[in-house]
Motif scaffolding. Structure first.
Motif, PDB file in Angstrom:
ATOM      1  N   UNK A   8       0.723  -1.353   0.056  1.00  0.00           N
ATOM      2  CA  UNK A   8      -0.188   0.097  -0.014  1.00  0.00           C
ATOM      3  C   UNK A   8       0.892   1.342  -0.076  1.00  0.00           C
ATOM      4  N   UNK A   9       0.210   2.388   0.285  1.00  0.00           N
ATOM      5  CA  UNK A   9       1.036   3.601  -0.077  1.00  0.00           C
ATOM      6  C   UNK A   9       1.004   4.109   1.446  1.00  0.00           C
ATOM      7  N   UNK A  10       0.376   3.675   2.361  1.00  0.00           N
ATOM      8  CA  UNK A  10       0.528   4.658   3.703  1.00  0.00           C
ATOM      9  C   UNK A  10       0.294   3.541   4.767  1.00  0.00           C
ATOM     10  N   UNK A  11       1.015   3.557   5.918  1.00  0.00           N
ATOM     11  CA  UNK A  11       0.315   2.990   7.134  1.00  0.00           C
ATOM     12  C   UNK A  11      -1.135   3.164   7.469  1.00  0.00           C
ATOM     13  N   UNK A  12      -1.878   2.348   7.548  1.00  0.00           N
ATOM     14  CA  UNK A  12      -3.132   2.020   7.846  1.00  0.00           C
ATOM     15  C   UNK A  12      -4.059   1.634   6.838  1.00  0.00           C
ATOM     16  N   UNK A  13      -3.422   1.639   5.390  1.00  0.00           N
ATOM     17  CA  UNK A  13      -4.309   1.275   4.352  1.00  0.00           C
ATOM     18  C   UNK A  13      -4.319  -0.195   4.264  1.00  0.00           C
ATOM     19  N   UNK A  14      -3.354  -0.990   4.333  1.00  0.00           N
ATOM     20  CA  UNK A  14      -3.207  -2.479   4.558  1.00  0.00           C
ATOM     21  C   UNK A  14      -4.579  -2.927   5.567  1.00  0.00           C
ATOM     22  N   UNK A  15      -4.580  -2.224   6.686  1.00  0.00           N
ATOM     23  CA  UNK A  15      -5.375  -2.713   7.563  1.00  0.00           C
ATOM     24  C   UNK A  15      -7.077  -2.421   7.424  1.00  0.00           C
ATOM     25  N   UNK A  81       4.702  12.281  -1.643  1.00  0.00           N
ATOM     26  CA  UNK A  81       5.667  12.652  -2.737  1.00  0.00           C
ATOM     27  C   UNK A  81       6.258  11.356  -3.526  1.00  0.00           C
ATOM     28  N   UNK A  82       5.328  10.360  -3.360  1.00  0.00           N
ATOM     29  CA  UNK A  82       5.669   9.021  -3.881  1.00  0.00           C
ATOM     30  C   UNK A  82       5.486   9.283  -5.428  1.00  0.00           C
ATOM     31  N   UNK A  83       6.497   8.697  -6.041  1.00  0.00           N
ATOM     32  CA  UNK A  83       6.677   8.730  -7.650  1.00  0.00           C
ATOM     33  C   UNK A  83       7.055   7.375  -7.994  1.00  0.00           C
ATOM     34  N   UNK A  84       6.598   7.029  -9.116  1.00  0.00           N
ATOM     35  CA  UNK A  84       6.697   5.512  -9.649  1.00  0.00           C
ATOM     36  C   UNK A  84       8.257   5.463 -10.309  1.00  0.00           C
ATOM     37  N   UNK A 103       1.341 -14.771  -2.930  1.00  0.00           N
ATOM     38  CA  UNK A 103      -0.017 -13.703  -3.134  1.00  0.00           C
ATOM     39  C   UNK A 103       0.547 -12.574  -2.876  1.00  0.00           C
ATOM     40  N   UNK A 104       0.335 -11.612  -3.834  1.00  0.00           N
ATOM     41  CA  UNK A 104       0.335 -10.143  -3.440  1.00  0.00           C
ATOM     42  C   UNK A 104      -0.932  -9.320  -3.787  1.00  0.00           C
ATOM     43  N   UNK A 105      -1.157  -8.494  -2.656  1.00  0.00           N
ATOM     44  CA  UNK A 105      -2.517  -7.723  -2.454  1.00  0.00           C
ATOM     45  C   UNK A 105      -1.909  -6.127  -2.863  1.00  0.00           C
ATOM     46  N   UNK A 106      -2.481  -5.533  -3.758  1.00  0.00           N
ATOM     47  CA  UNK A 106      -1.899  -4.132  -4.068  1.00  0.00           C
ATOM     48  C   UNK A 106      -3.066  -3.156  -4.434  1.00  0.00           C
ATOM     49  N   UNK A 107      -2.700  -2.049  -4.366  1.00  0.00           N
ATOM     50  CA  UNK A 107      -3.754  -1.021  -4.922  1.00  0.00           C
ATOM     51  C   UNK A 107      -3.979  -1.104  -6.413  1.00  0.00           C
ATOM     52  N   UNK A 108      -4.896  -0.467  -6.702  1.00  0.00           N
ATOM     53  CA  UNK A 108      -5.084   0.153  -8.272  1.00  0.00           C
ATOM     54  C   UNK A 108      -4.068   1.151  -8.832  1.00  0.00           C
ATOM     55  N   UNK A 109      -3.672   0.847  -9.820  1.00  0.00           N
ATOM     56  CA  UNK A 109      -2.645   2.039 -10.396  1.00  0.00           C
ATOM     57  C   UNK A 109      -3.074   3.127 -11.204  1.00  0.00           C
ATOM     58  N   UNK A 118      -2.169   5.934  -6.266  1.00  0.00           N
ATOM     59  CA  UNK A 118      -1.994   5.324  -7.591  1.00  0.00           C
ATOM     60  C   UNK A 118      -0.597   4.978  -7.850  1.00  0.00           C
ATOM     61  N   UNK A 119       0.298   5.692  -7.354  1.00  0.00           N
ATOM     62  CA  UNK A 119       1.683   5.544  -7.710  1.00  0.00           C
ATOM     63  C   UNK A 119       2.287   4.186  -7.209  1.00  0.00           C
ATOM     64  N   UNK A 120       1.507   3.854  -5.930  1.00  0.00           N
ATOM     65  CA  UNK A 120       2.029   2.689  -5.320  1.00  0.00           C
ATOM     66  C   UNK A 120       1.503   1.321  -5.997  1.00  0.00           C
ATOM     67  N   UNK A 121       0.305   1.531  -6.606  1.00  0.00           N
ATOM     68  CA  UNK A 121      -0.258   0.540  -7.397  1.00  0.00           C
ATOM     69  C   UNK A 121       0.603   0.233  -8.939  1.00  0.00           C
TER      70      UNK A 121
END
Length: 255
Positions: A8-15, A81-84, A103-109, A118-121
């Motif tokens: 994920x991008x930020x702590x608390x989002x996986x939860x 400030x996250x950039x791919x 298994x990987x679980x990720x965000x939509x890009x 979006x950058x994390x995805x």
């Protein structure tokens, strides 16, 4: 033992977006790791970046304990400030190769919402595509095969999200709530500030009242968790999905 990585991008989002599924996976014997690509140091109305980053890391480990997650890694990248970039792609590849997830679980890009999400995805997609390519070096040996990848929905990706896998998380609802409440800086402070709800936040030591508060105001993320089969990674049929997620209902849609 099967291995799962939630990116994920930020702590608390996986939860919030996959916490129930993660708790069920941990209970089924998976080794589950959370990885966030920023340290969350922008997410507060009072705290400065450095003390906030330290606090959010402490909160993350309490959340991991609530869910049975065995590792929680946070990249020291500023929130907002996250950039791919290639540098971060290689760093993420190294972590994926080191964890060797099934298994990987990720965000939509793609789509609307927080640019970091979006950058994390996008970074997850780019890194997974190259984890088996031995000549793309990142400090860890290439994997023999790609992991199966699922996309979790966040607050902005719902309109584009497809419910390929639906997981009933009711058996671990309290664990998910407690993991969210471990992130008090977010669920009891910053988000209520943003929503104009600070005067409704119960005392932090009244856990039942706090669970009710989160349950009321984040109800859209506290029911069944749904996942879309990612267009990248190893493609799984229904039988493999049931092996990886033996507690869920898999419904494979025609592409």
């Amino acid at each position: 033992m099967l291995r799962t990585l939630v990116i994920a991008a930020h702590p608390d989002e996986p939860e919030l977006y996959a916490g129930g599924t993660s708790a069920l996976l941990a209970g089924a014997g998976h080794a589950v790791k959370f990885l966030t690509l920023t340290n969350g140091d922008a997410g507060h109305h009072e705290l400065e970046r450095a003390p906030l980053a330290r606090r959010r890391a402490e909160e993350a480990w309490r959340a991991a304990d609530a869910l049975g997650v065995v590792d929680y890694e946070i990249f020291d990248v500023h929130d907002g400030l996250l950039e791919p970039t290639v540098e971060l792609r290689l760093r993420l590849m190294r972590e994926i190769r080191a964890w060797r997830p099934d298994l990987v679980i990720a965000l939509h890009g793609d789509g609307a919402g927080h640019p970091d999400n979006r950058a994390a995805g996008k970074l997850a997609e780019q890194a997974v595509e190259l984890v088996t390519v031995r000549n793309v070096e990142c400090g860890k040996p290439a994997l023999e095969r790609q992991p199966v990848c699922l996309l979790m929905t966040d607050y902005a990706s719902g309109p584009a999200h497809r419910d390929d896998v639906v997981v009933d998380v009711a058996p671990v609802a309290q664990a998910k709530l407690d993991a969210c409440l471990a992130h008090a800086s977010q669920f009891l402070e910053f988000a209520p500030f943003q929503r104009g709800l600070l005067d409704q936040v119960p005392p932090a030591d009244d856990m039942d009242a706090c669970r009710s508060f989160v349950g009321k105001h984040w109800s859209e993320f506290l029911g069944p968790e749904t996942f879309q089969l990612a267009p990248y990674g190893r493609q799984a049929d229904a039988a493999e999905l049931r092996r990886l997620m033996p507690f869920g209902r898999a419904s494979l849609l025609t592409r």
